[in-house]
Design a protein around this motif. Structure first.
Motif, short mmCIF file in Angstrom:
data_model
loop_
_atom_site.label_atom_id
_atom_site.label_comp_id
_atom_site.label_asym_id
_atom_site.label_seq_id
_atom_site.Cartn_x
_atom_site.Cartn_y
_atom_site.Cartn_z
N ILE A 62 90.99 95.82 50.15
CA ILE A 62 91.12 96.79 49.06
C ILE A 62 90.06 96.45 48.02
N ALA A 63 89.11 97.34 47.83
CA ALA A 63 88.03 97.09 46.87
C ALA A 63 88.36 97.78 45.55
N GLY A 64 88.12 97.07 44.46
CA GLY A 64 88.41 97.65 43.15
C GLY A 64 88.02 96.71 42.03
N ASP A 65 88.22 97.19 40.82
CA ASP A 65 87.90 96.44 39.61
C ASP A 65 89.16 95.71 39.14
N LEU A 66 89.09 94.40 39.07
CA LEU A 66 90.24 93.59 38.65
C LEU A 66 90.73 93.96 37.26
N THR A 67 89.85 94.48 36.43
CA THR A 67 90.23 94.82 35.05
C THR A 67 90.73 96.25 34.91
N SER A 68 90.80 96.99 36.01
CA SER A 68 91.27 98.38 35.97
C SER A 68 92.75 98.43 36.30
N ALA A 69 93.56 98.83 35.33
CA ALA A 69 95.01 98.93 35.54
C ALA A 69 95.33 99.90 36.66
N ASP A 70 94.63 101.01 36.70
CA ASP A 70 94.89 102.01 37.74
C ASP A 70 94.59 101.45 39.13
N ALA A 71 93.48 100.73 39.25
CA ALA A 71 93.11 100.16 40.55
C ALA A 71 94.13 99.13 41.01
N VAL A 72 94.60 98.30 40.09
CA VAL A 72 95.57 97.26 40.45
C VAL A 72 96.91 97.89 40.81
N LYS A 73 97.35 98.86 40.02
CA LYS A 73 98.63 99.51 40.32
C LYS A 73 98.60 100.18 41.68
N GLU A 74 97.51 100.83 42.00
CA GLU A 74 97.39 101.47 43.31
C GLU A 74 97.41 100.42 44.42
N ALA A 75 96.72 99.30 44.18
CA ALA A 75 96.66 98.24 45.18
C ALA A 75 98.03 97.62 45.43
N TYR A 76 98.86 97.52 44.40
CA TYR A 76 100.18 96.91 44.53
C TYR A 76 101.11 97.71 45.44
N THR A 77 100.86 98.98 45.59
CA THR A 77 101.77 99.85 46.33
C THR A 77 101.92 99.38 47.77
N GLY A 78 103.16 99.15 48.17
CA GLY A 78 103.45 98.73 49.53
C GLY A 78 103.51 97.24 49.74
N PHE A 79 103.27 96.47 48.68
CA PHE A 79 103.29 95.00 48.79
C PHE A 79 104.42 94.44 47.94
N ASP A 80 105.14 93.44 48.49
CA ASP A 80 106.24 92.83 47.73
C ASP A 80 105.83 91.54 47.04
N THR A 81 104.69 90.94 47.47
CA THR A 81 104.28 89.65 46.92
C THR A 81 102.80 89.65 46.61
N ALA A 82 102.45 89.16 45.41
CA ALA A 82 101.05 89.01 45.01
C ALA A 82 100.76 87.52 44.88
N VAL A 83 99.65 87.10 45.48
CA VAL A 83 99.20 85.70 45.42
C VAL A 83 97.85 85.69 44.72
N SER A 84 97.78 85.01 43.58
CA SER A 84 96.52 84.92 42.85
C SER A 84 95.82 83.61 43.16
N CYS A 85 94.54 83.71 43.51
CA CYS A 85 93.69 82.54 43.73
C CYS A 85 92.50 82.58 42.78
N LEU A 86 92.66 83.24 41.65
CA LEU A 86 91.56 83.41 40.72
C LEU A 86 91.09 82.06 40.17
N GLY A 87 89.79 81.91 40.02
CA GLY A 87 89.23 80.68 39.50
C GLY A 87 89.38 80.58 37.99
N ARG A 88 89.15 79.38 37.47
CA ARG A 88 89.37 79.11 36.05
C ARG A 88 88.63 80.08 35.10
N PRO A 89 87.37 80.48 35.39
CA PRO A 89 86.68 81.37 34.45
C PRO A 89 87.33 82.74 34.27
N VAL A 90 88.11 83.19 35.26
CA VAL A 90 88.72 84.53 35.17
C VAL A 90 90.24 84.47 35.20
#
Length: 321
Positions: A62-90
């Motif tokens: 799923i390609a999108g802008d991490l800072t876009s609420a709309d993109a993230v909300k759309e990406a969440y659809t159909g998933f029950d678990t989110a795993v973040s591996c974001l590095g310290r700068p972000v």
């Protein structure tokens, strides 16, 4: 009862630790349903081979802008678990990811990017500069009602990549700590006798996957896990054994000297300041617990030993030399 994990969305899947976590989740994919990564358009082009490899294993991209609420909300659809591996700068972007996850009807569990030093080890932890963004994430998660969470706290990475604990540093920078296979030179922190708990990055992945598979044990907890605990002197002795048995040239950076280097680095805005703070915390014993939590997620066995970690570190250093 804790929410089960079926469909997983991973943020930061192609980063340093994200690669290992994604690999470990894929190794257990028979236990899950959909596995997807959320990544940027830039990553699709700059890491095309890695993306193609993930696709070949059935990963949804799923390609999108991490800072876009709309993109993230759309990406969440159909998933029950989110795993973040974001590095310290972000890592601050997790605040919005958590807010959006709590509002989304599908997301039930969130794994923030906690991997590393325990940010809630003692009252002093609240004042440590490198902890501040992660502390904000924990504070926010304490307020959520419709979202379960798990912190996987691993301590320092027991690897030789990119300046990690078992890496070789240039001679001019070795006071920060080094295990240099080519020069057979080590600089140990403190007096070399202080115990430190390390977790290899491949074990970080395994431990996250295990936590995903044990939702009741991991529900709303900080899991303090690791591969092994040892002293810096034990580490250098293992390097000596695995590099022919001869003695290495060994120096020390005492704790007071480490403190001095740390303070100077913050004053001069040296990029190593955060690293020095973390290494001072480890040297003070900030990775040690009466009992680790590996057993809660059926991972008391199956993690790397000191011997495994050193063998891997030697291989990495030789490859990169």
């Amino acid at each position: 009862m804790a929410a089960s994990t079926k469909n997983i969305l991973i943020f930061g899947a192609t980063g340093l630790i994200g690669q290992h976590i994604t690999t470990a989740i894929l190794d257990k994919k028979e236990h899950f349903g959909r596995i997807a990564i959320f990544t940027s358009e830039n990553t699709l082009s700059t890491k095309s081979e890695e993306i193609d490899h993930l696709k070949s294993q059935g990963v949804e991209i799923i390609a999108g802008d991490l800072t876009s609420a709309d993109a993230v909300k759309e990406a969440y659809t159909g998933f029950d678990t989110a795993v973040s591996c974001l590095g310290r700068p972000v890592i601050h972007h997790q605040l919005k990811l958590i807010e959006l996850a709590e509002q989304h009807p599908d997301i039930k569990r969130f794994f923030p990017s906690e991997y590393g030093t325990d940010i809630d080890y003692s009252p002093a932890s609240a004042e440590e500069k490198p902890h501040q963004q992660k502390l904000k994430v924990r504070a926010l998660l304490k307020t959520v009602k419709a979202l379960q969470y798990t912190y996987v706290v691993t301590g320092p990475y027991g690897d030789a990549d990119r300046g990690l604990y078992l890496s070789a540093r240039p001679s001019e920078d070795e006071a920060v700590g080094t295990f240099d296979v080519k020069r057979k030179r080590a600089v140990l922190l403190g007096d070399g006798e202080g115990r430190v708990s390390l977790t290899t990055m491949r074990d970080v992945g395994k431990l996250v996957a295990a936590a995903l598979l044990h939702p009741d044990a991991a529900k709303n907890k900080a899991l303090r896990v690791n591969s092994f605990t040892c002293t810096p002197k034990e580490i250098v002795h293992e390097f000596e054994k695995q590099t022919g048995g001869g003695k290495w040239d060994v120096g020390l950076t005492p704790l007071d000297k480490l403190n001095e280097l740390e303070q100077q680095a913050w004053v001069t805005n040296d990029p190593k300041a955060g690293t020095l703070t973390l290494r001072r915390i480890w040297t003070e014993g900030g990775t040690l617990y009466d009992q680790r939590d590996n057993g809660l997620i059926a991972m008391e066995d199956g993690v790397d030993s000191l011997q495994d970690a050193v063998a891997q570190a030697i291989e990495v250093q030789i490859k990169n030399s």
